[in-house]
Motif scaffolding. Structure first.
Motif, PDB file in Angstrom:
ATOM      1  N   LEU A 290     -31.509  44.261  11.683  1.00  0.00           N
ATOM      2  CA  LEU A 290     -30.198  44.899  11.772  1.00  0.00           C
ATOM      3  C   LEU A 290     -29.935  45.742  10.535  1.00  0.00           C
ATOM      4  O   LEU A 290     -29.420  46.866  10.622  1.00  0.00           O
ATOM      5  CB  LEU A 290     -29.108  43.829  11.920  1.00  0.00           C
ATOM      6  CG  LEU A 290     -27.649  44.285  11.780  1.00  0.00           C
ATOM      7  CD1 LEU A 290     -27.277  45.240  12.913  1.00  0.00           C
ATOM      8  CD2 LEU A 290     -26.714  43.081  11.755  1.00  0.00           C
ATOM      9  N   TYR A 291     -30.310  45.197   9.377  1.00  0.00           N
ATOM     10  CA  TYR A 291     -30.066  45.893   8.117  1.00  0.00           C
ATOM     11  C   TYR A 291     -31.260  46.713   7.639  1.00  0.00           C
ATOM     12  O   TYR A 291     -31.096  47.788   7.069  1.00  0.00           O
ATOM     13  CB  TYR A 291     -29.680  44.872   7.044  1.00  0.00           C
ATOM     14  CG  TYR A 291     -28.426  44.112   7.365  1.00  0.00           C
ATOM     15  CD1 TYR A 291     -27.171  44.726   7.276  1.00  0.00           C
ATOM     16  CD2 TYR A 291     -28.468  42.779   7.772  1.00  0.00           C
ATOM     17  CE1 TYR A 291     -26.008  44.038   7.568  1.00  0.00           C
ATOM     18  CE2 TYR A 291     -27.309  42.078   8.070  1.00  0.00           C
ATOM     19  CZ  TYR A 291     -26.076  42.709   7.971  1.00  0.00           C
ATOM     20  OH  TYR A 291     -24.923  42.022   8.279  1.00  0.00           O
ATOM     21  N   ASN A 292     -32.472  46.198   7.842  1.00  0.00           N
ATOM     22  CA  ASN A 292     -33.669  46.884   7.339  1.00  0.00           C
ATOM     23  C   ASN A 292     -34.230  47.898   8.318  1.00  0.00           C
ATOM     24  O   ASN A 292     -35.162  48.634   7.991  1.00  0.00           O
ATOM     25  CB  ASN A 292     -34.772  45.863   7.002  1.00  0.00           C
ATOM     26  CG  ASN A 292     -34.504  45.105   5.714  1.00  0.00           C
ATOM     27  OD1 ASN A 292     -35.326  44.321   5.278  1.00  0.00           O
ATOM     28  ND2 ASN A 292     -33.338  45.326   5.104  1.00  0.00           N
ATOM     29  N   GLY A 293     -33.688  47.940   9.529  1.00  0.00           N
ATOM     30  CA  GLY A 293     -34.175  48.877  10.525  1.00  0.00           C
ATOM     31  C   GLY A 293     -33.663  50.287  10.298  1.00  0.00           C
ATOM     32  O   GLY A 293     -32.782  50.523   9.453  1.00  0.00           O
ATOM     33  N   PRO A 294     -34.177  51.264  11.038  1.00  0.00           N
ATOM     34  CA  PRO A 294     -33.760  52.668  10.902  1.00  0.00           C
ATOM     35  C   PRO A 294     -32.260  52.839  11.095  1.00  0.00           C
ATOM     36  O   PRO A 294     -31.677  52.306  12.040  1.00  0.00           O
ATOM     37  CB  PRO A 294     -34.540  53.369  12.022  1.00  0.00           C
ATOM     38  CG  PRO A 294     -35.713  52.480  12.292  1.00  0.00           C
ATOM     39  CD  PRO A 294     -35.214  51.086  12.076  1.00  0.00           C
ATOM     40  N   SER A 298     -29.850  52.220   3.319  1.00  0.00           N
ATOM     41  CA  SER A 298     -30.690  53.285   2.767  1.00  0.00           C
ATOM     42  C   SER A 298     -31.499  52.709   1.616  1.00  0.00           C
ATOM     43  O   SER A 298     -30.938  52.347   0.577  1.00  0.00           O
ATOM     44  CB  SER A 298     -29.827  54.443   2.261  1.00  0.00           C
ATOM     45  OG  SER A 298     -29.199  55.123   3.325  1.00  0.00           O
ATOM     46  N   PHE A 299     -32.802  52.592   1.790  1.00  0.00           N
ATOM     47  CA  PHE A 299     -33.663  52.084   0.728  1.00  0.00           C
ATOM     48  C   PHE A 299     -34.213  53.272  -0.053  1.00  0.00           C
ATOM     49  O   PHE A 299     -35.087  53.998   0.401  1.00  0.00           O
ATOM     50  CB  PHE A 299     -34.772  51.208   1.304  1.00  0.00           C
ATOM     51  CG  PHE A 299     -34.284  49.855   1.717  1.00  0.00           C
ATOM     52  CD1 PHE A 299     -34.179  48.832   0.783  1.00  0.00           C
ATOM     53  CD2 PHE A 299     -33.881  49.617   3.017  1.00  0.00           C
ATOM     54  CE1 PHE A 299     -33.693  47.579   1.149  1.00  0.00           C
ATOM     55  CE2 PHE A 299     -33.394  48.372   3.390  1.00  0.00           C
ATOM     56  CZ  PHE A 299     -33.298  47.348   2.456  1.00  0.00           C
ATOM     57  N   ASP A 300     -33.672  53.456  -1.247  1.00  0.00           N
ATOM     58  CA  ASP A 300     -33.967  54.601  -2.102  1.00  0.00           C
ATOM     59  C   ASP A 300     -33.758  54.128  -3.532  1.00  0.00           C
ATOM     60  O   ASP A 300     -32.654  53.727  -3.906  1.00  0.00           O
ATOM     61  CB  ASP A 300     -33.019  55.748  -1.741  1.00  0.00           C
ATOM     62  CG  ASP A 300     -33.196  56.985  -2.604  1.00  0.00           C
ATOM     63  OD1 ASP A 300     -33.784  56.892  -3.692  1.00  0.00           O
ATOM     64  OD2 ASP A 300     -32.716  58.063  -2.200  1.00  0.00           O
ATOM     65  N   ALA A 301     -34.790  54.166  -4.352  1.00  0.00           N
ATOM     66  CA  ALA A 301     -34.733  53.573  -5.689  1.00  0.00           C
ATOM     67  C   ALA A 301     -33.974  54.401  -6.713  1.00  0.00           C
ATOM     68  O   ALA A 301     -33.632  53.897  -7.784  1.00  0.00           O
ATOM     69  CB  ALA A 301     -36.155  53.318  -6.192  1.00  0.00           C
ATOM     70  N   THR A 302     -33.711  55.675  -6.419  1.00  0.00           N
ATOM     71  CA  THR A 302     -33.123  56.549  -7.427  1.00  0.00           C
ATOM     72  C   THR A 302     -31.699  56.149  -7.793  1.00  0.00           C
ATOM     73  O   THR A 302     -30.936  55.661  -6.960  1.00  0.00           O
ATOM     74  CB  THR A 302     -33.126  58.015  -6.961  1.00  0.00           C
ATOM     75  OG1 THR A 302     -32.377  58.139  -5.754  1.00  0.00           O
ATOM     76  CG2 THR A 302     -34.550  58.497  -6.713  1.00  0.00           C
ATOM     77  N   LEU A 303     -31.358  56.385  -9.053  1.00  0.00           N
ATOM     78  CA  LEU A 303     -30.032  56.042  -9.575  1.00  0.00           C
ATOM     79  C   LEU A 303     -29.107  57.244  -9.397  1.00  0.00           C
ATOM     80  O   LEU A 303     -28.883  58.037 -10.309  1.00  0.00           O
ATOM     81  CB  LEU A 303     -30.152  55.647 -11.049  1.00  0.00           C
ATOM     82  CG  LEU A 303     -30.857  54.307 -11.284  1.00  0.00           C
ATOM     83  CD1 LEU A 303     -31.532  54.261 -12.646  1.00  0.00           C
ATOM     84  CD2 LEU A 303     -29.868  53.158 -11.136  1.00  0.00           C
ATOM     85  N   ASN A 358     -30.521  58.992   4.973  1.00  0.00           N
ATOM     86  CA  ASN A 358     -31.230  57.724   5.031  1.00  0.00           C
ATOM     87  C   ASN A 358     -32.722  57.994   5.220  1.00  0.00           C
ATOM     88  O   ASN A 358     -33.115  58.704   6.147  1.00  0.00           O
ATOM     89  CB  ASN A 358     -30.705  56.878   6.199  1.00  0.00           C
ATOM     90  CG  ASN A 358     -31.169  55.442   6.138  1.00  0.00           C
ATOM     91  OD1 ASN A 358     -32.312  55.159   5.774  1.00  0.00           O
ATOM     92  ND2 ASN A 358     -30.298  54.521   6.513  1.00  0.00           N
ATOM     93  N   PRO A 359     -33.579  57.466   4.329  1.00  0.00           N
ATOM     94  CA  PRO A 359     -35.018  57.730   4.442  1.00  0.00           C
ATOM     95  C   PRO A 359     -35.642  57.220   5.738  1.00  0.00           C
ATOM     96  O   PRO A 359     -36.713  57.662   6.129  1.00  0.00           O
ATOM     97  CB  PRO A 359     -35.613  56.998   3.230  1.00  0.00           C
ATOM     98  CG  PRO A 359     -34.477  56.822   2.288  1.00  0.00           C
ATOM     99  CD  PRO A 359     -33.263  56.642   3.153  1.00  0.00           C
TER     100      PRO A 359
END
Length: 473
Positions: A290-294, A298-303, A358-359
Motif C-alpha cells: 500500500l505504501y511501497n507500491g507505485p 516517494s522514495f528519494d534520498a535527496t534533501l 514520484n519515482p
C-alpha cells in the motif's frame, strides 16, 4: 534465494561482536563496527532499514572496501518501534546511524547536540510525501465520528513527539480545537495504541505508517483524517553521529551508497521489495505494498529544500510540547556526503534534487479497459491471489470492473489500490468511501472527503463498495 544471499552477507559482516569495544566504533585496529538503528515496521524508512538489511547492500559495500583496504567491518542492526529509543542510544553513543520521521529527527538533533561525540546530522531522506499523507488518524469501525472536529473531548492515542502526534496537533489546530485541552492524548507506543483502540480505551489513534493502513486492512479501524488534508510535507530520514562519520567517512559513504542501491531496487521492483519488507517486519505484504507500491511513498534520498523548510516549520510544535531545545536546523542538515555518493555513481545530485514526481508510478496497459495507464491521479492497481505480478487499471471504474471480473471467474483479490479523488493518497479500494457521479465512481479515503465532494456536486451520491462494484461500466 535472494533472502539467503542477504543473510549470508549479513552473517559474514556481523561475525562475532563479542570482542567489540563498548563505544560501538572499533574492536581492534583492523576491525570497524557500525551499529544501525532502524524501525522495521515504519515503512518509509525501509531503504535505510528493513529492505536495506534484507538485500545485504551495506554489507556488500563494506566488504568491497575491506577487500581493498584489509580492514574488516561488522554491522549490527537494532530494531525499534519508534525513533525515540534510537535517539536515546545515539545520545549514549551506542548507535552510529539511525533512521526516523521528521519530528523525531528534530528531537534527535536537539538531544544529541550537547555532546561532541553524540552530536548528529541529517544526511539523507528515505521516503516523503509532499502533502503529508504519510500520517493519519483512525477511529474504530462504526464510530459516529466523520471529521477531526468530532473528536473534541475524546481520548486519542499517539506517540508523543512522533510524526503521527505532530499531524494530530496540526489537524486539531486547523479544526479550532486546543490540542492540549480540547482532547486527551494518551502517550502510547503504536502497538499499544492499536490495542487501546480495539478495546475502546481510546476513541481514535493518530500514527505514522504503516499503522493506519494495517488497522484498516485488518478491519479494526476506519480512516477519519488523511494527513494530506493539512497539505504539509512530511518525511523520514537518516542521521549519523558526526564523530563516527569523521572517524569512518568510508562507512557513511558505504551506507549512503547502499541506501541508494535499496532506493533504486524498491522503485524498480516494488512488489518484490514489499514481499521482502513483509518478511523482515512481520507486516502483511498487502499493507507494505500500500505504501511501497507505485504512487505511494516517494522514495528519494535527496534533501529537498521544501522538506528542510518544512522541518524548520515543525520547530514551534516541538517547543509547544516541551520536548525541544533550540536547534540550528540548516546547520543540522548536511547534504555533502550524499552529493559525494551521487557523484561517485556518475549521477547529478542537483538534477535529482529538482525532481518532484514520484519515482515509482503505475504504467502499462489496462487489460480490462484495454487502454494505456497514463494518469497517475487516476491509476489504480489490482493484486490477485496466486499471481506473480499486479495488474494496472487506468482509472477507478476500470479497477472496479477488474475486481468484478476476478470474482466472477472464481479468483480472489488480495488487495486493490486506488488514489483518493481529493488528495491522491493511495488507499485500499474496499476501505474507501465511494461516490457515484453520473457514470463515474470516485473513491475517497475518508467519509469527510466523500461528503465534501457530494456537497459541491449536486446529483452525486455516496454508495458502498459493493454498489460501486455492481455499477461500474
Amino acid at each position: 534465494m535472494k533472502r539467503a544471499l542477504a543473510l549470508a552477507l549479513t552473517g559474514v559482516a556481523t561475525a562475532s561482536l563479542a570482542a567489540c569495544s563498548l563505544d560501538g566504533q572499533t574492536s581492534s585496529a583492523d576491525t570497524v563496527r557500525v551499529v544501525v538503528g532502524y524501525q522495521s515496521k515504519t515503512i518509509n524508512t525501509v531503504t535505510a532499514g528493513t529492505l536495506l538489511r534484507a538485500k545485504g547492500f551495506l554489507e556488500k559495500r563494506l566488504s568491497d572496501i575491506g577487500n581493498s583496504s584489509g580492514v574488516s567491518y561488522q554491522v549490527e542492526w537494532q530494531d525499534y518501534d519508534t525513533g525515540a529509543p534510537i535517539t536515546a542510544q545515539m545520545v549514549a553513543e551506542k548507535i552510529d546511524i539511525g533512521s526516523m520521521g521528521d519530528y523525531p529527527l528534530l528531537i534527535n538533533g536537539s538531544k544529541t547536540q550537547a555532546g561532541e561525540r553524540s552530536r548528529t546530522e541529517l544526511v539523507s531522506v528515505t521516503g516523503y510525501s509532499p502533502s503529508g499523507s504519510l500520517n493519519m488518524v483512525v477511529v474504530p469501525p462504526g464510530s459516529p465520528a466523520r471529521t477531526i472536529a468530532d473528536l473534541q473531548g475524546q481520548k486519542i492515542s499517539a506517540s508523543v513527539g512522533s510524526a503521527g502526534h505532530g499531524t494530530l496537533v496540526r489537524a486539531l489546530d486547523n479544526a479550532g480545537i486546543d490540542p492540549k485541552n480540547g482532547v486527551e492524548v494518551l502517550n502510547q507506543q503504536p502497538q499499544v495504541g492499536a490495542s487501546a483502540l480495539e478495546s475502546g480505551q481510546v476513541q481514535a489513534l493518530s500514527q505514522f505508517v504503516a499503522w493506519p493502513g494495517l488497522l484498516a486492512f485488518q478491519g479494526k479501524a476506519t480512516l477519519i483524517y488523511d494527513g494530506a488534508e493539512g497539505n504539509y510535507p512530511t518525511f523520514h530520514g537518516v542521521v549519523v553521529r558526526r564523530d563516527y562519520a569523521g572517524s569512518h567517512p568510508e562507512v557513511l559513504d558505504a551506507f549512503l551508497q547502499a541506501q541508494l542501491d535499496a532506493t533504486d531496487y524498491l522503485n524498480q521492483h516494488p512488489l518484490e521489495s514489499a514481499n521482502l519488507v513483509a518478511e523482515g517486519s512481520g507486516l502483511p505484504p498487502e499493507v507494505v505494498y500500500l505504501y511501497n507500491g507505485p504512487g505511494g511513498t516517494s522514495f528519494d534520498a535527496t534533501l529537498k529544500p521544501s522538506l528542510v523548510q518544512a522541518l524548520a516549520g515543525d520547530v514551534p510544535y516541538l517547543q509547544s510540547i516541551g520536548e525541544f531545545a533550540p536547534l540550528d536546523v540548516p546547520g543540522f542538515v548536511n547534504a555533502d556526503p550524499l552529493k559525494k555518493a551521487f557523484a561517485d555513481r556518475g549521477q547529478d545530485y542537483d538534477v535529482a534534487l529538482r525532481r518532484t514526481a514520484n519515482p515509482s508510478a503505475l504504467q502499462g496497459r489496462d487489460p480490462v479497459c484495454n487502454v494505456a495507464v497514463t494518469d497517475p491521479a487516476l491509476a489504480a492497481e489490482l493484486w490477485v491471489d496466486g499471481k506473480d505480478a499486479t495488474q494496472p487499471a487506468a482509472n477507478p471504474d476500470c479497477l472496479l470492473r477488474a475486481v468484478r471480473k476476478v470474482t466472477a471467474d472464481g479468483g480472489t483479490v488480495r488487495a486493490a489500490y486506488v488514489p483518493d479523488s481529493e488528495f491522491g493518497t493511495r488507499w485500499l479500494a474496499d476501505k474507501s468511501f465511494w461516490v457515484r457521479d453520473g457514470e463515474r465512481h470516485l473513491p475517497f479515503d475518508t467519509a469527510a472527503g466523500a461528503g465534501r465532494y457530494t456537497a459541491a456536486h449536486p446529483g452525486a451520491v455516496e454508495v458502498d463498495y459493493q454498489q460501486a462494484l455492481a455499477g461500474a461500466v
